[in-house]
Design an enzyme around this catalytic site. Structure first.
Site, PDB file in Angstrom:
ATOM      1  N   HIS A  26     -34.224   6.681  22.949  1.00  0.00           N
ATOM      2  CA  HIS A  26     -35.254   5.747  24.129  1.00  0.00           C
ATOM      3  C   HIS A  26     -34.864   4.553  23.161  1.00  0.00           C
ATOM      4  O   HIS A  26     -36.116   4.105  23.131  1.00  0.00           O
ATOM      5  CB  HIS A  26     -36.366   6.560  25.216  1.00  0.00           C
ATOM      6  CG  HIS A  26     -36.573   5.720  26.309  1.00  0.00           C
ATOM      7  ND1 HIS A  26     -36.855   6.043  27.109  1.00  0.00           N
ATOM      8  CD2 HIS A  26     -35.908   3.848  26.088  1.00  0.00           C
ATOM      9  CE1 HIS A  26     -36.428   5.304  28.333  1.00  0.00           C
ATOM     10  NE2 HIS A  26     -36.265   4.167  27.524  1.00  0.00           N
TER      11      HIS A  26
ATOM     12  N   HIS B 153     -33.857   0.624  23.516  1.00  0.00           N
ATOM     13  CA  HIS B 153     -32.716  -0.200  23.904  1.00  0.00           C
ATOM     14  C   HIS B 153     -32.420  -1.334  22.727  1.00  0.00           C
ATOM     15  O   HIS B 153     -33.301  -1.767  22.353  1.00  0.00           O
ATOM     16  CB  HIS B 153     -33.191  -1.240  25.253  1.00  0.00           C
ATOM     17  CG  HIS B 153     -32.989  -0.080  26.203  1.00  0.00           C
ATOM     18  ND1 HIS B 153     -32.595   0.085  27.255  1.00  0.00           N
ATOM     19  CD2 HIS B 153     -34.690   0.117  26.358  1.00  0.00           C
ATOM     20  CE1 HIS B 153     -33.680   0.892  27.871  1.00  0.00           C
ATOM     21  NE2 HIS B 153     -34.776   0.668  27.923  1.00  0.00           N
TER      22      HIS B 153
ATOM     23  N   HIS C 215     -33.414   6.678  33.512  1.00  0.00           N
ATOM     24  CA  HIS C 215     -34.290   6.203  33.600  1.00  0.00           C
ATOM     25  C   HIS C 215     -34.929   6.440  34.359  1.00  0.00           C
ATOM     26  O   HIS C 215     -34.450   6.185  35.315  1.00  0.00           O
ATOM     27  CB  HIS C 215     -34.145   4.882  33.062  1.00  0.00           C
ATOM     28  CG  HIS C 215     -34.314   4.139  31.654  1.00  0.00           C
ATOM     29  ND1 HIS C 215     -33.285   4.262  31.342  1.00  0.00           N
ATOM     30  CD2 HIS C 215     -35.278   3.689  31.656  1.00  0.00           C
ATOM     31  CE1 HIS C 215     -33.468   3.601  29.889  1.00  0.00           C
ATOM     32  NE2 HIS C 215     -35.180   2.815  30.037  1.00  0.00           N
TER      33      HIS C 215
ATOM     34  N   GLU D 171     -39.930   6.225  35.880  1.00  0.00           N
ATOM     35  CA  GLU D 171     -41.406   5.226  34.428  1.00  0.00           C
ATOM     36  C   GLU D 171     -41.850   4.637  35.861  1.00  0.00           C
ATOM     37  O   GLU D 171     -43.238   4.530  35.770  1.00  0.00           O
ATOM     38  CB  GLU D 171     -40.637   4.364  34.202  1.00  0.00           C
ATOM     39  CG  GLU D 171     -41.261   2.907  33.389  1.00  0.00           C
ATOM     40  CD  GLU D 171     -40.212   2.404  32.500  1.00  0.00           C
ATOM     41  OE1 GLU D 171     -38.945   2.314  33.595  1.00  0.00           O
ATOM     42  OE2 GLU D 171     -39.907   1.284  32.245  1.00  0.00           O
TER      43      GLU D 171
HETATM   44  N1  ADE Z   1     -34.574  -2.204  29.919  1.00  0.00           N
HETATM   45  C1  ADE Z   1     -34.406  -1.952  28.646  1.00  0.00           C
HETATM   46  N2  ADE Z   1     -35.743  -1.899  28.525  1.00  0.00           N
HETATM   47  C2  ADE Z   1     -35.979  -1.151  29.861  1.00  0.00           C
HETATM   48  C3  ADE Z   1     -36.901   0.387  30.282  1.00  0.00           C
HETATM   49  N3  ADE Z   1     -38.541   0.120  30.185  1.00  0.00           N
HETATM   50  N4  ADE Z   1     -36.919   0.015  31.849  1.00  0.00           N
HETATM   51  C4  ADE Z   1     -35.707   0.187  32.458  1.00  0.00           C
HETATM   52  N5  ADE Z   1     -35.460  -0.189  32.392  1.00  0.00           N
HETATM   53  C5  ADE Z   1     -34.752  -0.865  30.530  1.00  0.00           C
HETATM   54 ZN    ZN Z   2     -35.983   2.202  28.610  1.00  0.00          ZN
END
Ligand code: ADE
Ligand code: ZN
Length: 356
Positions: A19, A21, A213, A216
């Protein structure tokens, strides 16, 4: 560095990151460096005083209030990333730092729509990141996979177009696909996984891996939506799973791995501190998870800082760390041979620790 006597073991564990980005590795200093190289004007002091200097920008990153307050900075910073070399540089920034933290295998996200909307082609983005991945394997021994994410806050048609461009570019073809999997990110609440069912069904037919995702900021129905509608094989974040015991049982039974990001959850105020991330609950319930850095340039650190923060909060023992790392190896999308190598590294690492 954590306060634990296990720090040297934790630092040397062969880590898999699932995970991350790549765009979240754009540090304030790299923002200023690329802005200067590409002649991009950053927001003026009157527009946003945070852009006064790299230090001021870094300080601003300590005050996000939720996911959207972070995403505004994340997308704006990307204006400075333009050429294939820029994308390669961003990828390389990740791999060199991650390798120093003990990452041996990384499955990394990228957000094509945050670039194609600025007139940059999908090819430029993918080729730059692919070059970084290849260099990482050759020079650092770090293997990797690319995961293409859809931005869920944008019209679904744009995701459809992004999928079509990736198919047309041949990025899902062959045994060793350039793009291994699909992901879904950006603002969660109000943008349900079910909206993206069509692209995920197409991916499944092509044998492309699937994650999203969910949980969260969104409630557990976002997690069940990702499992049911998207047939997601992993769930990114997923910390709100603890609110639904029946769903938690399903996740265990179906062997779904969560990619948990402790420092990110604190920075975006999903929890007040790392001790509130349900690490102990997941371990006790048999929920498999890996530990990850999400957007390290924004959330105070790369993967080792996340491992250390978990150790400071939960004081895990050697056996528990072994379970976490073993699950993160087995939940990876690399081949069986690579998994065997990574498991052997883990055995070796634990044995060295116990014999000293
Ligand atoms: N894009 C980058 N980080 C993210 C995150 N934590 N949640 C959703 N989209 C994202
Ligand atoms: Zn993320």
């Amino acid at each position: 560095m954590c306060k634990s006597e296990l720090h040297s073991l934790i630092a040397s564990l062969p880590k898999c990151e699932h995970h991350l980005h790549l765009e979240g590795c754009l540090s304030p200093s790299l923002v200023f460096q690329l802005a200067s190289k590409n002649n991009i004007t950053l927001p003026s002091a009157s527009e946003d005083p945070a852009y006064a200097s790299p230090e001021a920008l870094a300080a601003r990153y300590n005050h996000f209030t939720d996911l959207n307050s972070f995403l505004a900075y994340y997308y704006r910073a990307l204006d400075v990333v333009i050429t294939q070399d820029d994308f390669e540089m961003l990828g390389w920034e990740y791999f060199t730092t991650a390798a120093a933290d003990g990452v041996k295998h990384a499955e990394v996200f990228f957000d094509p729509q945050s670039h194609t909307a600025r007139g940059i082609s999908l090819d430029t983005v993918v080729k730059g990141f692919e070059a970084a991945c290849k260099r990482a394997e050759k020079e650092l021994g770090v293997t990797s996979k690319l995961i293409m994410c859809f931005l869920r806050h944008l019209p679904v048609q744009e995701s459809r177009d992004t999928m079509a461009a990736a198919v047309a570019g041949g990025y899902f073809e062959g045994e060793e696909r350039v793009i291994e999997g699909l992901g879904l990110d950006s603002s969660e609440v109000g943008f349900r996984p079910e909206l993206f069912e069509e692209m995920y069904a197409q991916a499944e037919k092509m044998g492309v891996r699937r994650t999203a995702h969910a949980g969260e900021e969104g409630d557990p129905t976002y997690i069940s939506g990702a499992l049911d509608a998207l047939r997601a094989e992993r769930i990114d974040h997923g910390i709100r799973l603890v609110e639904d015991p029946a769903l938690l049982e399903r996740v265990v039974k179906e062997d779904i791995m969560l990619t948990v990001c402790p420092l990110s959850n604190v920075c975006l105020r999903a929890v007040e501190n790392v001790a509130q991330v349900p690490i102990r609950k997941f371990l006790e319930a048999g929920v498999k998870f890996s530990l990850n850095s999400d957007d390290p340039a924004y959330f105070g650190g790369y993967i080792l800082k996340n491992y250390c923060a978990v150790q400071d909060a939960f004081n895990l023992n050697v056996e528990e760390w072994k379970v976490i790392v073993q699950n993160s190896i087995e939940g990876s999308w690399c081949g069986e041979q690579r998994k065997k190598e990574l498991l052997a590294m883990l055995e070796d690492c634990v044995q060295k620790h116990t014999s000293t």
